[in-house]
Scaffold this motif. Structure first.
Motif, short mmCIF file in Angstrom:
data_model
loop_
_atom_site.label_atom_id
_atom_site.label_comp_id
_atom_site.label_asym_id
_atom_site.label_seq_id
_atom_site.Cartn_x
_atom_site.Cartn_y
_atom_site.Cartn_z
N ILE A 36 0.84 -1.20 0.00
CA ILE A 36 0.00 0.00 0.00
C ILE A 36 0.87 1.25 0.00
CG2 ILE A 36 -1.73 1.32 1.28
CD1 ILE A 36 -2.75 -1.32 2.38
N LYS A 37 0.55 2.17 -0.87
CA LYS A 37 1.26 3.45 -0.96
C LYS A 37 0.33 4.59 -0.56
CE LYS A 37 4.80 1.44 -2.86
NZ LYS A 37 5.59 0.73 -1.92
N LYS A 38 0.89 5.74 -0.27
CA LYS A 38 0.11 6.91 0.12
C LYS A 38 -0.91 7.24 -0.99
CE LYS A 38 0.50 11.63 1.74
NZ LYS A 38 1.37 12.75 2.04
N GLY A 39 -2.18 7.38 -0.60
CA GLY A 39 -3.24 7.70 -1.53
C GLY A 39 -4.02 6.50 -2.04
N ASP A 40 -3.53 5.28 -1.77
CA ASP A 40 -4.24 4.08 -2.21
C ASP A 40 -5.50 3.88 -1.37
OD1 ASP A 40 -2.37 3.47 -4.10
OD2 ASP A 40 -1.42 1.84 -2.98
N PRO A 41 -6.60 3.43 -1.99
CA PRO A 41 -7.80 3.14 -1.22
C PRO A 41 -7.66 1.80 -0.49
CG PRO A 41 -8.19 2.65 -3.51
CD PRO A 41 -6.82 3.26 -3.41
N TYR A 42 -8.30 1.71 0.67
CA TYR A 42 -8.38 0.44 1.38
C TYR A 42 -9.72 0.37 2.10
CZ TYR A 42 -7.25 2.82 5.79
OH TYR A 42 -7.27 3.65 6.88
N PHE A 43 -10.10 -0.83 2.54
CA PHE A 43 -11.40 -1.04 3.15
C PHE A 43 -11.23 -1.59 4.56
CE2 PHE A 43 -11.93 -1.16 -1.38
CZ PHE A 43 -13.08 -0.42 -1.58
N ILE A 44 -12.14 -1.19 5.44
CA ILE A 44 -12.14 -1.64 6.82
C ILE A 44 -13.44 -2.39 7.07
CG2 ILE A 44 -12.12 -0.91 9.24
CD1 ILE A 44 -10.79 1.72 8.20
N LEU A 45 -13.34 -3.59 7.63
CA LEU A 45 -14.50 -4.38 8.00
C LEU A 45 -14.58 -4.40 9.52
CD1 LEU A 45 -16.81 -6.35 7.30
CD2 LEU A 45 -15.12 -8.19 7.38
N THR A 46 -15.67 -3.86 10.06
CA THR A 46 -15.82 -3.79 11.51
C THR A 46 -16.46 -5.07 12.04
OG1 THR A 46 -18.00 -2.76 11.40
CG2 THR A 46 -16.09 -1.29 11.40
N LEU A 47 -16.42 -5.24 13.35
CA LEU A 47 -16.98 -6.44 13.97
C LEU A 47 -18.48 -6.57 13.76
CD1 LEU A 47 -14.97 -6.49 17.31
CD2 LEU A 47 -14.68 -7.96 15.33
N ASP A 48 -19.19 -5.45 13.60
CA ASP A 48 -20.63 -5.52 13.39
C ASP A 48 -21.00 -5.66 11.90
OD1 ASP A 48 -20.01 -2.97 12.59
OD2 ASP A 48 -21.54 -1.98 13.76
N GLY A 49 -20.02 -5.83 11.03
CA GLY A 49 -20.28 -6.09 9.62
C GLY A 49 -20.27 -4.86 8.72
N ALA A 50 -20.02 -3.69 9.28
CA ALA A 50 -19.97 -2.48 8.46
C ALA A 50 -18.65 -2.43 7.68
CB ALA A 50 -20.10 -1.25 9.34
N ILE A 51 -18.72 -1.90 6.46
CA ILE A 51 -17.54 -1.78 5.61
C ILE A 51 -17.32 -0.30 5.32
CG2 ILE A 51 -16.50 -2.36 3.39
CD1 ILE A 51 -18.32 -4.82 3.35
N PHE A 52 -16.10 0.17 5.55
CA PHE A 52 -15.75 1.56 5.31
C PHE A 52 -14.58 1.62 4.33
CE2 PHE A 52 -17.47 1.52 9.63
CZ PHE A 52 -18.46 2.48 9.50
N LYS A 53 -14.65 2.59 3.41
CA LYS A 53 -13.55 2.82 2.46
C LYS A 53 -12.78 4.04 2.96
CE LYS A 53 -12.48 3.88 -2.31
NZ LYS A 53 -13.00 4.20 -3.63
#
Length: 60
Positions: A36-53
């Motif tokens: 991963i480099k600066k500015g690359d998108p990534y996703f976060i999956l939380t314990l309650d199932g929510a996904i954040f970009k």
């Protein structure tokens, strides 16, 4: 056009550039956290199932 139709239309063609064909058929290497480099998108999956970009901001 699906792959079956493409093969039917182009099945008799001669392969000229074997290296280019092999490059197209090679499976891409999946990205890891170390790629991963600066500015690359990534996703976060939380314990309650929510996904954040989000966007990577650390210098690397």
């Amino acid at each position: 056009m699906n792959l079956k139709d493409y093969i039917e239309l182009n099945g008799e063609r001669e392969i000229i550039d074997i290296e280019a064909l092999e490059k197209c058929l090679a499976k891409p290497k999946p990205k890891t956290i170390y790629d991963i480099k600066k500015g690359d998108p990534y996703f976060i999956l939380t314990l309650d199932g929510a996904i954040f970009k989000d966007e990577w901001y650390l210098l690397s």
